[in-house]
Design a protein around this motif. Sequence first.
Motif, mmCIF file in Angstrom:
data_model
loop_
_atom_site.group_PDB
_atom_site.id
_atom_site.type_symbol
_atom_site.label_atom_id
_atom_site.label_comp_id
_atom_site.label_asym_id
_atom_site.label_seq_id
_atom_site.Cartn_x
_atom_site.Cartn_y
_atom_site.Cartn_z
ATOM 1 N N MET A 146 0.842 -1.198 0.000
ATOM 2 C CA MET A 146 0.000 0.000 0.000
ATOM 3 C C MET A 146 0.876 1.246 0.000
ATOM 4 O O MET A 146 1.770 1.404 0.826
ATOM 5 N N MET A 147 0.595 2.119 -0.945
ATOM 6 C CA MET A 147 1.414 3.304 -1.194
ATOM 7 C C MET A 147 0.490 4.511 -1.388
ATOM 8 O O MET A 147 0.251 4.945 -2.508
ATOM 9 N N PRO A 148 -0.087 5.030 -0.308
ATOM 10 C CA PRO A 148 -1.028 6.143 -0.441
ATOM 11 C C PRO A 148 -0.337 7.439 -0.885
ATOM 12 O O PRO A 148 0.634 7.872 -0.269
ATOM 13 N N LEU A 149 -0.841 8.019 -1.960
ATOM 14 C CA LEU A 149 -0.295 9.278 -2.480
ATOM 15 C C LEU A 149 -1.183 10.416 -1.969
ATOM 16 O O LEU A 149 -2.147 10.829 -2.621
ATOM 17 N N THR A 150 -0.853 10.918 -0.780
ATOM 18 C CA THR A 150 -1.748 11.864 -0.108
ATOM 19 C C THR A 150 -1.842 13.210 -0.813
ATOM 20 O O THR A 150 -2.814 13.939 -0.617
ATOM 21 N N ALA A 151 -0.857 13.540 -1.641
ATOM 22 C CA ALA A 151 -0.946 14.799 -2.391
ATOM 23 C C ALA A 151 -2.110 14.754 -3.370
ATOM 24 O O ALA A 151 -2.717 15.784 -3.684
ATOM 25 N N LEU A 152 -2.433 13.555 -3.843
ATOM 26 C CA LEU A 152 -3.552 13.375 -4.772
ATOM 27 C C LEU A 152 -4.815 12.910 -4.051
ATOM 28 O O LEU A 152 -5.925 13.292 -4.433
ATOM 29 N N HIS A 153 -4.624 12.076 -3.035
ATOM 30 C CA HIS A 153 -5.756 11.468 -2.332
ATOM 31 C C HIS A 153 -5.552 11.637 -0.826
ATOM 32 O O HIS A 153 -4.946 10.773 -0.179
ATOM 33 N N PRO A 154 -6.049 12.728 -0.263
ATOM 34 C CA PRO A 154 -5.778 13.071 1.142
ATOM 35 C C PRO A 154 -6.185 12.002 2.157
ATOM 36 O O PRO A 154 -5.580 11.903 3.220
ATOM 37 N N ASN A 155 -7.222 11.214 1.851
ATOM 38 C CA ASN A 155 -7.700 10.225 2.817
ATOM 39 C C ASN A 155 -7.060 8.850 2.640
ATOM 40 O O ASN A 155 -7.345 7.922 3.413
ATOM 41 N N ALA A 156 -6.221 8.710 1.628
ATOM 42 C CA ALA A 156 -5.694 7.388 1.273
ATOM 43 C C ALA A 156 -4.848 6.770 2.380
ATOM 44 O O ALA A 156 -4.904 5.552 2.602
ATOM 45 N N GLU A 157 -4.083 7.584 3.089
ATOM 46 C CA GLU A 157 -3.218 7.028 4.141
ATOM 47 C C GLU A 157 -4.054 6.469 5.285
ATOM 48 O O GLU A 157 -3.766 5.378 5.801
ATOM 49 N N ARG A 158 -5.088 7.181 5.678
ATOM 50 C CA ARG A 158 -5.960 6.703 6.764
ATOM 51 C C ARG A 158 -6.636 5.388 6.367
ATOM 52 O O ARG A 158 -6.715 4.446 7.165
ATOM 53 N N ILE A 159 -7.087 5.323 5.126
ATOM 54 C CA ILE A 159 -7.745 4.099 4.643
ATOM 55 C C ILE A 159 -6.751 2.941 4.617
ATOM 56 O O ILE A 159 -7.067 1.817 5.033
ATOM 57 N N ALA A 160 -5.535 3.216 4.132
ATOM 58 C CA ALA A 160 -4.506 2.169 4.078
ATOM 59 C C ALA A 160 -4.203 1.627 5.474
ATOM 60 O O ALA A 160 -4.042 0.412 5.665
ATOM 61 N N LYS A 161 -4.125 2.513 6.446
ATOM 62 C CA LYS A 161 -3.856 2.074 7.820
ATOM 63 C C LYS A 161 -5.007 1.231 8.362
ATOM 64 O O LYS A 161 -4.788 0.220 9.036
ATOM 65 N N LYS A 162 -6.241 1.630 8.057
ATOM 66 C CA LYS A 162 -7.403 0.866 8.511
ATOM 67 C C LYS A 162 -7.423 -0.519 7.862
ATOM 68 O O LYS A 162 -7.782 -1.509 8.511
ATOM 69 N N VAL A 163 -7.038 -0.577 6.600
ATOM 70 C CA VAL A 163 -6.956 -1.875 5.915
ATOM 71 C C VAL A 163 -5.926 -2.756 6.606
ATOM 72 O O VAL A 163 -6.172 -3.943 6.877
ATOM 73 N N ARG A 169 -6.890 -8.593 5.970
ATOM 74 C CA ARG A 169 -6.421 -7.415 5.242
ATOM 75 C C ARG A 169 -6.843 -7.407 3.783
ATOM 76 O O ARG A 169 -7.282 -6.385 3.254
ATOM 77 N N TYR A 170 -6.692 -8.551 3.108
ATOM 78 C CA TYR A 170 -7.025 -8.550 1.685
ATOM 79 C C TYR A 170 -8.518 -8.357 1.468
ATOM 80 O O TYR A 170 -8.935 -7.654 0.544
ATOM 81 N N GLU A 171 -9.326 -8.951 2.326
ATOM 82 C CA GLU A 171 -10.773 -8.766 2.208
ATOM 83 C C GLU A 171 -11.137 -7.300 2.390
ATOM 84 O O GLU A 171 -11.969 -6.756 1.654
ATOM 85 N N ALA A 172 -10.513 -6.648 3.381
ATOM 86 C CA ALA A 172 -10.777 -5.229 3.623
ATOM 87 C C ALA A 172 -10.321 -4.385 2.434
ATOM 88 O O ALA A 172 -11.003 -3.428 2.026
ATOM 89 N N TRP A 173 -9.163 -4.750 1.873
ATOM 90 C CA TRP A 173 -8.623 -4.042 0.705
ATOM 91 C C TRP A 173 -9.569 -4.177 -0.492
ATOM 92 O O TRP A 173 -9.932 -3.198 -1.143
ATOM 93 N N GLU A 174 -9.969 -5.395 -0.776
ATOM 94 C CA GLU A 174 -10.827 -5.657 -1.928
ATOM 95 C C GLU A 174 -12.208 -5.006 -1.735
ATOM 96 O O GLU A 174 -12.768 -4.438 -2.674
ATOM 97 N N ASP A 175 -12.756 -5.090 -0.520
ATOM 98 C CA ASP A 175 -14.058 -4.482 -0.250
ATOM 99 C C ASP A 175 -14.035 -2.987 -0.515
ATOM 100 O O ASP A 175 -15.003 -2.425 -1.052
ATOM 101 N N TYR A 176 -12.933 -2.349 -0.136
ATOM 102 C CA TYR A 176 -12.871 -0.902 -0.337
ATOM 103 C C TYR A 176 -12.682 -0.556 -1.815
ATOM 104 O O TYR A 176 -13.384 0.301 -2.360
ATOM 105 N N LEU A 177 -11.746 -1.212 -2.472
ATOM 106 C CA LEU A 177 -11.455 -0.856 -3.860
ATOM 107 C C LEU A 177 -12.582 -1.243 -4.814
ATOM 108 O O LEU A 177 -12.837 -0.525 -5.790
ATOM 109 N N LEU A 178 -13.258 -2.364 -4.544
ATOM 110 C CA LEU A 178 -14.300 -2.822 -5.463
ATOM 111 C C LEU A 178 -15.686 -2.296 -5.094
ATOM 112 O O LEU A 178 -16.516 -2.068 -5.981
ATOM 113 N N HIS A 179 -15.923 -2.119 -3.771
ATOM 114 C CA HIS A 179 -17.287 -1.802 -3.335
ATOM 115 C C HIS A 179 -17.385 -0.522 -2.508
ATOM 116 O O HIS A 179 -18.484 -0.188 -2.034
ATOM 117 N N LYS A 180 -16.251 0.164 -2.333
ATOM 118 C CA LYS A 180 -16.220 1.402 -1.549
ATOM 119 C C LYS A 180 -16.718 1.187 -0.121
ATOM 120 O O LYS A 180 -17.291 2.088 0.506
#
Length: 236
Positions: A146-163, A169-180
């Motif tokens: 996981m490589m959150p680019l916060t300059a483009l996506h400010p919330n990405a780091e928080r989401i990555a940490k929650k994942v 972890r993979y289920e949480a990752w897939e649920d977010y990316l595929l189903h928000k």
Amino acid sequence: MKALASTLTAMMLALSSTSYADVNTLSQNLKKNYPTLSAKVVGESPVDDIYEVQMAGSLVYTDEDARYFFVGNLVDFQNKVNLTEQREQQLNKIDISQLPLANAIKNVKGKGERKLYVFSDPDCPYCQRLEQELTTVDNVTIYTFMMPLTALHPNAERIAKKVWCSENRYEAWEDYLLHKKMPSASDNCSNPIQKNLELANSLNISGTPTLFLNNGERISGGRSAAELESLLNSAK
């Protein structure tokens, strides 16, 4: 015959010396004209007197004067080959054995015989599209850094940490990316996000998704499931 052979040898040496001198001249001009620029001459292009220069993992083209640059893809149109992409994949290969896999989310699909290493941002639309394509790819072990680019996506780091803090972890990752679906875990557990960002920087990864095959070959940007199948098979 001996005289002819000597003449040909002398001509080849002269041409080789000239080529080496031109590369030297270009290297010197790069340092003189752009002292703060990290640039390296990596080869000659198929075009006469035009050379390949690598900057931050990307290729540009210039002559020995290093004043005018060609930025973009060099394409062999007759054979339908993107020479720039092909060359960048060769130059940007890495030693897969050096990747810290403990800092990645691991997912084994089927027998998991093939390997894919992905640097991804949860809020990157291209990463989300890649994740959708991966749902139909089987017999692969996927390591997601996981490589959150916060300059483009400010919330990405928080989401990555929650994942990362999630039980699966993979289920949480897939649920977010595929189903928000936002991960329900906290975001304050020990995590490798900063280490992943430092790793990406050391590998000159500036965009997501960036993929590596098991032979160390780098693939920038997403690919279709069919393309991924072909790439994975070629890297066995």
